[in-house]
Motif scaffolding. Structure first.
Motif, mmCIF file in Angstrom:
data_model
loop_
_atom_site.group_PDB
_atom_site.id
_atom_site.type_symbol
_atom_site.label_atom_id
_atom_site.label_comp_id
_atom_site.label_asym_id
_atom_site.label_seq_id
_atom_site.Cartn_x
_atom_site.Cartn_y
_atom_site.Cartn_z
ATOM 1 N N ASN A 11 131.815 109.642 -26.099
ATOM 2 C CA ASN A 11 130.482 109.787 -25.536
ATOM 3 C C ASN A 11 130.587 110.290 -24.108
ATOM 4 O O ASN A 11 131.231 109.670 -23.266
ATOM 5 N N LEU A 12 129.942 111.421 -23.826
ATOM 6 C CA LEU A 12 129.969 111.991 -22.484
ATOM 7 C C LEU A 12 129.310 111.078 -21.460
ATOM 8 O O LEU A 12 129.498 111.249 -20.266
ATOM 9 N N TRP A 13 128.518 110.125 -21.932
ATOM 10 C CA TRP A 13 127.802 109.238 -21.016
ATOM 11 C C TRP A 13 128.532 107.918 -20.792
ATOM 12 O O TRP A 13 128.050 107.070 -20.071
ATOM 13 N N ASP A 14 129.695 107.718 -21.408
ATOM 14 C CA ASP A 14 130.474 106.513 -21.150
ATOM 15 C C ASP A 14 130.889 106.478 -19.683
ATOM 16 O O ASP A 14 131.321 107.481 -19.117
ATOM 17 N N LEU A 15 130.767 105.318 -19.068
ATOM 18 C CA LEU A 15 131.165 105.114 -17.672
ATOM 19 C C LEU A 15 130.436 106.052 -16.718
ATOM 20 O O LEU A 15 130.938 106.379 -15.650
ATOM 21 N N ASP A 16 129.248 106.499 -17.115
ATOM 22 C CA ASP A 16 128.489 107.429 -16.290
ATOM 23 C C ASP A 16 127.507 106.664 -15.417
ATOM 24 O O ASP A 16 126.999 105.611 -15.799
ATOM 25 N N TRP A 17 127.220 107.215 -14.230
ATOM 26 C CA TRP A 17 126.242 106.582 -13.340
ATOM 27 C C TRP A 17 124.830 106.742 -13.879
ATOM 28 O O TRP A 17 123.924 106.007 -13.501
ATOM 29 N N TYR A 18 124.652 107.702 -14.760
ATOM 30 C CA TYR A 18 123.321 107.970 -15.312
ATOM 31 C C TYR A 18 123.361 107.855 -16.826
ATOM 32 O O TYR A 18 124.202 108.456 -17.478
ATOM 33 N N ARG A 19 122.449 107.063 -17.378
ATOM 34 C CA ARG A 19 122.334 106.945 -18.829
ATOM 35 C C ARG A 19 120.883 107.200 -19.225
ATOM 36 O O ARG A 19 119.963 106.621 -18.633
ATOM 37 N N PRO A 20 120.659 108.066 -20.202
ATOM 38 C CA PRO A 20 119.282 108.365 -20.622
ATOM 39 C C PRO A 20 118.548 107.112 -21.092
ATOM 40 O O PRO A 20 119.131 106.240 -21.733
ATOM 41 N N GLN A 21 117.269 107.038 -20.758
ATOM 42 C CA GLN A 21 116.414 105.930 -21.165
ATOM 43 C C GLN A 21 115.285 106.457 -22.045
ATOM 44 O O GLN A 21 114.756 107.541 -21.803
ATOM 45 N N HIS A 22 114.911 105.677 -23.052
ATOM 46 C CA HIS A 22 113.892 106.126 -23.998
ATOM 47 C C HIS A 22 112.572 106.480 -23.312
ATOM 48 O O HIS A 22 111.869 107.393 -23.742
ATOM 49 N N GLN A 23 112.227 105.772 -22.249
ATOM 50 C CA GLN A 23 110.925 105.956 -21.606
ATOM 51 C C GLN A 23 110.954 106.949 -20.451
ATOM 52 O O GLN A 23 109.908 107.216 -19.858
ATOM 53 N N GLN A 24 112.114 107.522 -20.127
ATOM 54 C CA GLN A 24 112.232 108.227 -18.856
ATOM 55 C C GLN A 24 111.273 109.411 -18.730
ATOM 56 O O GLN A 24 110.598 109.561 -17.699
ATOM 57 N N ASP A 25 111.183 110.255 -19.747
ATOM 58 C CA ASP A 25 110.304 111.419 -19.634
ATOM 59 C C ASP A 25 108.836 111.026 -19.744
ATOM 60 O O ASP A 25 107.974 111.626 -19.087
ATOM 61 N N SER A 26 108.538 110.024 -20.570
ATOM 62 C CA SER A 26 107.157 109.535 -20.656
ATOM 63 C C SER A 26 106.709 108.965 -19.318
ATOM 64 O O SER A 26 105.589 109.222 -18.860
ATOM 65 N N ASP A 27 107.598 108.196 -18.675
ATOM 66 C CA ASP A 27 107.265 107.624 -17.370
ATOM 67 C C ASP A 27 107.104 108.715 -16.315
ATOM 68 O O ASP A 27 106.192 108.667 -15.480
ATOM 69 N N THR A 28 107.999 109.702 -16.345
ATOM 70 C CA THR A 28 107.907 110.812 -15.396
ATOM 71 C C THR A 28 106.587 111.545 -15.554
ATOM 72 O O THR A 28 105.911 111.877 -14.574
ATOM 73 N N LEU A 29 106.202 111.786 -16.801
ATOM 74 C CA LEU A 29 104.957 112.503 -17.070
ATOM 75 C C LEU A 29 103.743 111.679 -16.652
ATOM 76 O O LEU A 29 102.762 112.219 -16.134
ATOM 77 N N GLU A 30 103.822 110.368 -16.845
ATOM 78 C CA GLU A 30 102.707 109.499 -16.454
ATOM 79 C C GLU A 30 102.525 109.485 -14.941
ATOM 80 O O GLU A 30 101.402 109.491 -14.433
ATOM 81 N N GLN A 31 103.640 109.509 -14.208
ATOM 82 C CA GLN A 31 103.566 109.429 -12.752
ATOM 83 C C GLN A 31 103.309 110.782 -12.096
ATOM 84 O O GLN A 31 102.640 110.863 -11.064
ATOM 85 N N LEU A 32 103.857 111.852 -12.699
ATOM 86 C CA LEU A 32 103.796 113.169 -12.058
ATOM 87 C C LEU A 32 103.126 114.217 -12.936
ATOM 88 O O LEU A 32 103.340 115.413 -12.758
ATOM 89 N N GLY A 33 102.308 113.761 -13.877
ATOM 90 C CA GLY A 33 101.686 114.680 -14.822
ATOM 91 C C GLY A 33 100.764 115.703 -14.190
ATOM 92 O O GLY A 33 100.414 116.700 -14.832
ATOM 93 N N PHE A 34 100.377 115.492 -12.937
ATOM 94 C CA PHE A 34 99.504 116.445 -12.247
ATOM 95 C C PHE A 34 100.246 117.728 -11.860
ATOM 96 O O PHE A 34 99.619 118.723 -11.493
ATOM 97 N N ILE A 35 101.579 117.721 -11.930
ATOM 98 C CA ILE A 35 102.354 118.912 -11.571
ATOM 99 C C ILE A 35 102.239 119.937 -12.693
ATOM 100 O O ILE A 35 102.588 119.648 -13.842
ATOM 101 N N PRO A 36 101.765 121.143 -12.403
ATOM 102 C CA PRO A 36 101.603 122.157 -13.455
ATOM 103 C C PRO A 36 102.932 122.504 -14.123
ATOM 104 O O PRO A 36 103.940 122.726 -13.452
ATOM 105 N N GLY A 37 102.932 122.518 -15.443
ATOM 106 C CA GLY A 37 104.109 122.927 -16.198
ATOM 107 C C GLY A 37 105.163 121.861 -16.385
ATOM 108 O O GLY A 37 106.178 122.109 -17.047
ATOM 109 N N LEU A 38 104.946 120.660 -15.830
ATOM 110 C CA LEU A 38 105.976 119.620 -15.927
ATOM 111 C C LEU A 38 106.235 119.222 -17.378
ATOM 112 O O LEU A 38 107.389 119.095 -17.801
ATOM 113 N N LYS A 39 105.167 119.025 -18.150
ATOM 114 C CA LYS A 39 105.350 118.613 -19.544
ATOM 115 C C LYS A 39 106.123 119.665 -20.325
ATOM 116 O O LYS A 39 106.989 119.340 -21.145
ATOM 117 N N GLU A 40 105.835 120.943 -20.070
ATOM 118 C CA GLU A 40 106.533 122.021 -20.766
ATOM 119 C C GLU A 40 108.024 122.020 -20.425
ATOM 120 O O GLU A 40 108.870 122.251 -21.297
#
Length: 204
Positions: A11-40
């Protein structure tokens, strides 16, 4: 193909400082959804990861995951084109299986050694190193030729690993928010025959 980009070898993410989270993009979109083109942008990264995962699954043999150079893809914010000889039902099963594996934590599927990101990184490195050696080395033809050779060989050595990092952190994402729509036989922007795998966003 190097072992570092084969999903069967760890796994490329073993021992990594960053691990993907299930909610990460949903949370980003909820907080910064006003930015044009972010969802795309967020969706394009996830589609790109699923495109790679689908190619890996279609390339699977009884010996494990092997790169099938007869298959390729092109991602868009609405889905991806799949090129190569493949059965419609097999493609549908591969997309579904790739999504299941991603959600089970098999994140290496998002990275592929033949991704255009790797070629872009290689070209950027060659250009940067070539310009650097041009300005730093003496202007004689022999010195400049040796500098260009050094720049090309150094870029070729560095670009596979840097390309993987660029895919991992910039151009792909784990498709936690995608669901499969229609799969249709069509032609791409250039008129090449392909399947188009339609994908839709869902909040995780």
């Amino acid at each position: 193909m190097t072992n570092s980009v084969n999903p069967a070898t760890g796994n490329l993410w073993d021992l990594d400082w960053y691990r993907p989270q299930h909610q990460q993009d949903s949370d980003t979109l909820e907080q910064l959804g006003f930015i044009p083109g972010l969802k795309e942008i967020l969706m394009l990264r996830q589609v790109h990861g699923l495109e790679h995962g689908t190619v890996w699954v279609l390339s699977e043999t009884r010996h494990g995951l092997q790169d099938n150079e007869n298959l390729g893809g092109l991602s868009t914010p609405n889905g991806f084109y799949l090129y190569g000889e493949v059965n419609h039902l097999d493609l549908q099963k591969a997309v579904t299986k790739a999504l299941q594996r991603f959600r089970a934590g098999v994140w290496n599927l998002a990275v592929h050694p033949r991704c255009g990101t790797n070629m872009s990184v290689n070209m950027l490195l060659i250009t940067s190193f070539a310009l650097g050696t041009h300005f730093l080395l003496p202007k004689g033809p022999i010195e400049q030729a040796l500098g260009l050779l050094l720049a090309t060989s150094t870029a070729s050595q560095l670009s596979p690993d840097l390309g993987i990092l660029a895919q991992k952190y910039l151009t792909t994402a784990i498709p936690f928010n995608l669901e499969l729509g229609q799969i249709a036989r069509t032609r791409d922007f250039s008129g090449h025959p392909a399947y188009f795998v339609e994908l839709a966003w869902r909040d995780s």
